[in-house]
Structures are given as C-alpha cells and as structure tokens.
Design a protein around this motif. Structure first.
Motif, mmCIF file in Angstrom:
data_model
loop_
_atom_site.group_PDB
_atom_site.id
_atom_site.type_symbol
_atom_site.label_atom_id
_atom_site.label_comp_id
_atom_site.label_asym_id
_atom_site.label_seq_id
_atom_site.Cartn_x
_atom_site.Cartn_y
_atom_site.Cartn_z
ATOM 1 N N LEU A 188 0.807 -1.244 -0.069
ATOM 2 C CA LEU A 188 0.017 -0.099 0.004
ATOM 3 C C LEU A 188 1.045 1.150 -0.164
ATOM 4 O O LEU A 188 2.015 1.249 0.200
ATOM 5 C CB LEU A 188 -0.822 -0.210 1.195
ATOM 6 C CG LEU A 188 -2.169 -0.769 1.150
ATOM 7 C CD1 LEU A 188 -1.778 -2.250 1.728
ATOM 8 C CD2 LEU A 188 -3.231 -0.260 2.018
ATOM 9 N N LYS A 317 -4.114 -3.482 13.389
ATOM 10 C CA LYS A 317 -3.166 -4.112 12.352
ATOM 11 C C LYS A 317 -1.968 -4.089 13.420
ATOM 12 O O LYS A 317 -1.093 -3.537 13.563
ATOM 13 C CB LYS A 317 -3.089 -3.409 11.245
ATOM 14 C CG LYS A 317 -1.714 -4.086 10.531
ATOM 15 C CD LYS A 317 -1.468 -3.161 9.327
ATOM 16 C CE LYS A 317 -0.277 -3.864 8.388
ATOM 17 N NZ LYS A 317 0.111 -2.776 7.548
ATOM 18 N N THR A 323 2.880 -10.647 8.546
ATOM 19 C CA THR A 323 3.209 -9.234 8.295
ATOM 20 C C THR A 323 4.473 -8.681 8.849
ATOM 21 O O THR A 323 5.292 -7.997 8.071
ATOM 22 C CB THR A 323 2.141 -8.080 9.050
ATOM 23 O OG1 THR A 323 0.849 -8.491 8.468
ATOM 24 C CG2 THR A 323 2.419 -6.906 9.258
ATOM 25 N N ASP A 351 -6.281 1.566 4.842
ATOM 26 C CA ASP A 351 -6.579 0.319 4.236
ATOM 27 C C ASP A 351 -5.643 -0.998 4.652
ATOM 28 O O ASP A 351 -5.923 -1.887 4.087
ATOM 29 C CB ASP A 351 -6.919 0.529 2.646
ATOM 30 C CG ASP A 351 -7.958 1.437 2.197
ATOM 31 O OD1 ASP A 351 -8.807 1.554 2.963
ATOM 32 O OD2 ASP A 351 -7.865 1.989 0.978
ATOM 33 N N GLY A 352 -4.593 -0.537 4.876
ATOM 34 C CA GLY A 352 -3.631 -1.734 5.400
ATOM 35 C C GLY A 352 -4.566 -2.379 6.473
ATOM 36 O O GLY A 352 -4.245 -3.798 6.601
ATOM 37 N N ASN A 353 -5.199 -1.602 7.508
ATOM 38 C CA ASN A 353 -5.938 -2.239 8.395
ATOM 39 C C ASN A 353 -6.936 -3.138 7.880
ATOM 40 O O ASN A 353 -7.163 -4.330 8.380
ATOM 41 C CB ASN A 353 -6.524 -1.490 9.205
ATOM 42 C CG ASN A 353 -5.715 -0.553 9.968
ATOM 43 O OD1 ASN A 353 -4.951 0.383 9.556
ATOM 44 N ND2 ASN A 353 -5.913 -0.462 11.245
ATOM 45 N N ALA A 356 -5.284 -6.451 6.551
ATOM 46 C CA ALA A 356 -4.800 -7.232 7.564
ATOM 47 C C ALA A 356 -5.887 -7.969 8.084
ATOM 48 O O ALA A 356 -5.784 -9.203 8.453
ATOM 49 C CB ALA A 356 -4.066 -6.602 8.653
ATOM 50 N N ASN A 362 0.893 -7.219 4.874
ATOM 51 C CA ASN A 362 1.108 -6.059 3.922
ATOM 52 C C ASN A 362 1.844 -5.106 4.630
ATOM 53 O O ASN A 362 2.018 -4.685 5.953
ATOM 54 C CB ASN A 362 -0.348 -5.411 3.641
ATOM 55 C CG ASN A 362 -1.292 -4.585 4.833
ATOM 56 O OD1 ASN A 362 -0.955 -3.494 4.992
ATOM 57 N ND2 ASN A 362 -2.091 -5.417 5.345
ATOM 58 N N ASP A 364 1.921 -0.760 4.380
ATOM 59 C CA ASP A 364 1.072 0.041 3.861
ATOM 60 C C ASP A 364 1.521 1.640 3.761
ATOM 61 O O ASP A 364 0.736 2.590 3.664
ATOM 62 C CB ASP A 364 -0.286 0.217 4.684
ATOM 63 C CG ASP A 364 0.097 0.418 6.197
ATOM 64 O OD1 ASP A 364 0.839 1.228 6.720
ATOM 65 O OD2 ASP A 364 -0.532 -0.190 6.981
ATOM 66 N N THR A 365 3.038 1.958 3.783
ATOM 67 C CA THR A 365 3.585 3.080 3.821
ATOM 68 C C THR A 365 4.860 3.121 2.751
ATOM 69 O O THR A 365 5.847 3.728 2.949
ATOM 70 C CB THR A 365 4.043 3.709 4.925
ATOM 71 O OG1 THR A 365 4.576 2.677 5.815
ATOM 72 C CG2 THR A 365 2.994 4.242 5.718
#
Length: 413
Positions: A188, A317, A323, A351-353, A356, A362, A364-365
């Motif tokens: 992400l 998450k 992860t 949206d990474g939450n 997960a 994932n 996400d940054t």
C-alpha cells in the motif's frame, strides 16, 4: 553476477522517469479530488486511466454502492462515492500481490489549498502530493519496471485505487477484502515519513454519530416544557471523554457537535460525532460496551432519545506473524538500494488495516517520503519519487523471480 545485479538494469531504467513523474504529480495535484467531489474524482480517474494504459492490464471501472450518514439536522442522508479502479494482470501466476492506494484527498472542492509550490529544490508543497497521488505514481513506475523485466511472468498483480479511503473506505471495503484473500502479500502506498520510516502496527478506528432528540419549547414562555437535546449532547460528550484512560490505550475523540438553533427555542435535536482508536480486538469490544452504556445513560434522561450510528470500519493491525515477516524481508532486500528500512507503531489507520483483517500481510507506507499530510503544509521529498519506485520494483522482481519467502505464501499458515 551478484543477486542484485540481475535486477539493476530495470531499476536503473527508472531514473529516466523522473521528469515525467514530477510533471504528472504537479498536474494531478491541481485536480481537486476530495472524497465528496464526484466531478473532480471523475477527472482524476480519467488521467489515471490514461497513465496506466502503458501497463496493458485488464481494467475495470466499478460503481460503489451508496452509504448513509447522519446529517447536521439528525436526518439520514445518502452518501455517493466516486468509482473504484481495478487493474489486473496474470491472475494465474504462482505469486500474487495486491497493490492499493486511494485517489481521493481530504481537501474539499472549496478548500483554499489548491495549488503547488516548490519550498526548495527537493520539496514540493501541494494537495495530495504525498497523500497519495505520489503513491499512485510510485505504483505506476514500479509496475512499468517490472513489466519490462524478465521476472514479470512469475508474479501476477492487482491494483485497486479507491475513491473513499479518506472517509473510511466504507464503499470499497468489501472489494478490498475480496482481493486480499486471493493475494500472497499486499503493498500500500500511503506516504512514508520524511526520513523513510514506515508505519508498523496500527490502531483500529471507528467513526460514530449519536442522534439525540429532545422536545422543542419557547425558551421564555414554556422553558420547562422543553427537553434540550443540546444539554443531553453535552452530557454525552462528557461521558465519552471520561472513557479516555479507562479502556487500555483506547482514545475517544469528540470531533463535532451539530444542533440547536435560535436561542429563544429549547433545541430538540443534536448530533455528537466522535472517533475511537483501539490497539487490539479486546479493547474494541470493551469500547463498544462502554459506548453502549453511555447511550443507555442518555436515554434515561427525561424526554430524551439517543441513537448510535457508525461502526469500527478498521480493525487493529498488529506487527506480528506474516506481516512482521514481510517487513523483515523488505528491510533485508532494501539494503541493496542503500536504504535502511525502519518502522514504528502509529495511531493512524488506513486500508492496510482492512487488508490485515482479511488475512493479508502488508506494508502500507511504501509511497513517497513526505509529511504534514491533511494540512495545507503537505509536502513530498522529490528525491523519493524514483527512490521509492525502485524499492517497490525490487520487491516485485524478487517475488517474481521466485524469491518470496515461504512464510509469505498464502498456502502457508
């Protein structure tokens, strides 16, 4: 030939994309694509489709279902969303990756923050330059490098660009979850911090509104016949605020109170809006119980009714399991680019939450380096435009070459 050398020609190819990427970022930033600006989202969608055409992917433009929101007067109003974009290639490949980011921003159509300016030769200020139009361009560049490489055949990919992330991804959440379940890992493109630090563990989040109804009356002639919804709202606010410190690390933030009217009328409606952040699922369940108790207490007030709307749209998450394995793998391979990937927990969510919660490891940054997002001081560090594209391209090519750790494959527990 070293392990890294076999990927280097396609990473070096990205250097020539800088000028085009910067020009696109400036022009994309000039398009107001606030979540509620459907016309602006349509314009943004069209330029994205034009740019992504070079990937020769299967492309879908998907209508999202309307949702509902509590209006300022307490009525229930429909909420429209822009269209979700889905690009897909090689779904039958042995490794599958899901790349996501939003193309909406927090800046409304009437926001005064509409233009870009160079702060210095390496820093561009503008709406969405970091969050997350720079991230969209990072995806495009990374996939363009992958598709030119001999490793593309080993990895299939889906790209989801949603138009509603800044308001909680209510419309796009089911689509994200569906595709998360088919992938091995997720990437992400929220912005990294200015120094390149990534977000690790994230809190979960819920947005709520309490509709409060009272009884209107003349403030002079029949004051005692009225039942003030604003007073009940004040009671609700204080009770919610007193929950801070009571439920682990959970925070309850009162964002807004709507309601009332002329001061010579006892107000009969009010809306209390608040956000809750939780560190784990146990905190979430406890917070839900505490909120229910607050609503019950307000309903005990004479002549007052209170009704809760909203939900926890994003689960916590944690930095654990697959992860954590993904982060460690990416940190190891990033050393080939002379990067030292670090991460830290954050109370923010994205949206990474959602991915997960659907079981997808994932990061996400993976977007550009930047900061001061959600403000008119938002900036991107321009030297990260290609730097972060190279990082993602290397991840994709390594996975496509068969170098994805077994712990990250979806067949593994």
């Amino acid at each position: 030939m070293t392990e890294y050398a076999k990927f280097q020609p396609w990473l070096d190819w990205l250097d020539q994309r800088y000028d085009e990427t910067l020009d696109r970022l400036k022009s994309w930033s000039a398009i107001n694509s606030g979540t509620g600006n459907i016309d602006g989202l349509d314009r943004m969608r069209d330029v994205i489709l034009d740019a992504f055409a070079e990937l020769d992917a299967k492309t879908a433009i998907i209508d999202l279902p309307d949702s509902e929101a509590v209006a300022a007067d307490g009525s229930i109003a429909p909420v429209r969303y822009g269209k979700l974009l889905h690009f897909s290639k090689r779904p039958q490949a042995p490794v599958r990756v899901l790349l996501c980011i939003h193309y909406d921003t927090v800046f409304a159509i009437d926001s005064p923050f509409q233009t870009q300016r160079l702060i210095d030769e390496n820093t561009l200020n503008g709406p969405g330059v970091a969050d997350a139009k720079g991230g969209i361009l990072t995806i495009l560049n990374a996939l363009s490098a992958l598709e030119r490489s001999p490793f593309a055949g080993g990895i299939g990919w889906d790209v989801i660009l949603n138009p509603d992330e800044e308001t909680g991804s209510i419309g796009s959440a089911p689509f994200l979850a569906e595709h998360a379940r088919a992938a091995d890992f997720g990437m992400l493109y929220e912005p990294a911090l200015e120094d390149g630090t990534l977000a690790g563990a994230r809190k979960g989040s819920g947005n709520f509104s309490v509709r409060i109804k009272g009884r209107a009356a003349h403030a002079g002639r029949e004051f005692h016949a009225g039942r003030s919804a604003m007073v009940a709202a004040s009671d609700c606010v204080m009770r919610l605020d007193q929950l801070n410190g009571k439920v682990g690390e959970t925070t309850f933030n009162i964002g807004k109170i709507d309601g009332g009217g002329p001061v010579n009328v006892v107000p009969d409606n009010a809306v209390v809006r608040f956000n809750v952040r939780v560190s784990n699922h146990d905190e979430r369940h406890q917070a839900e119980n505490e909120i229910a108790d607050v609503i019950a207490a307000i309903n005990q007030r004479d002549g007052i009714t209170a009704e809760l709307h909203g939900q926890f749209g994003r689960a916590p998450k944690p930095m654990a399991g697959r992860t954590k394995a993904l982060f460690e793998w990416v940190r190891e391979l990033s050393h080939d680019l002379d990067l030292d990937i670090a991460w830290k927990p954050t109370g923010g969510c994205c949206d990474g939450n959602n991915l997960a919660e659907a079981g997808l490891p994932n990061i996400d940054t993976l977007g550009v380096r930047g900061g001061l997002i959600h403000s008119d001081q938002e900036f991107v560090k321009l030297d990260s435009l290609i730097e972060r594209a190279k990082l993602s391209a290397l991840i994709l090519m390594k996975a496509g070459s068969g170098d994805l750790p077994d712990a990250l494959k979806k067949t593994e527990i």
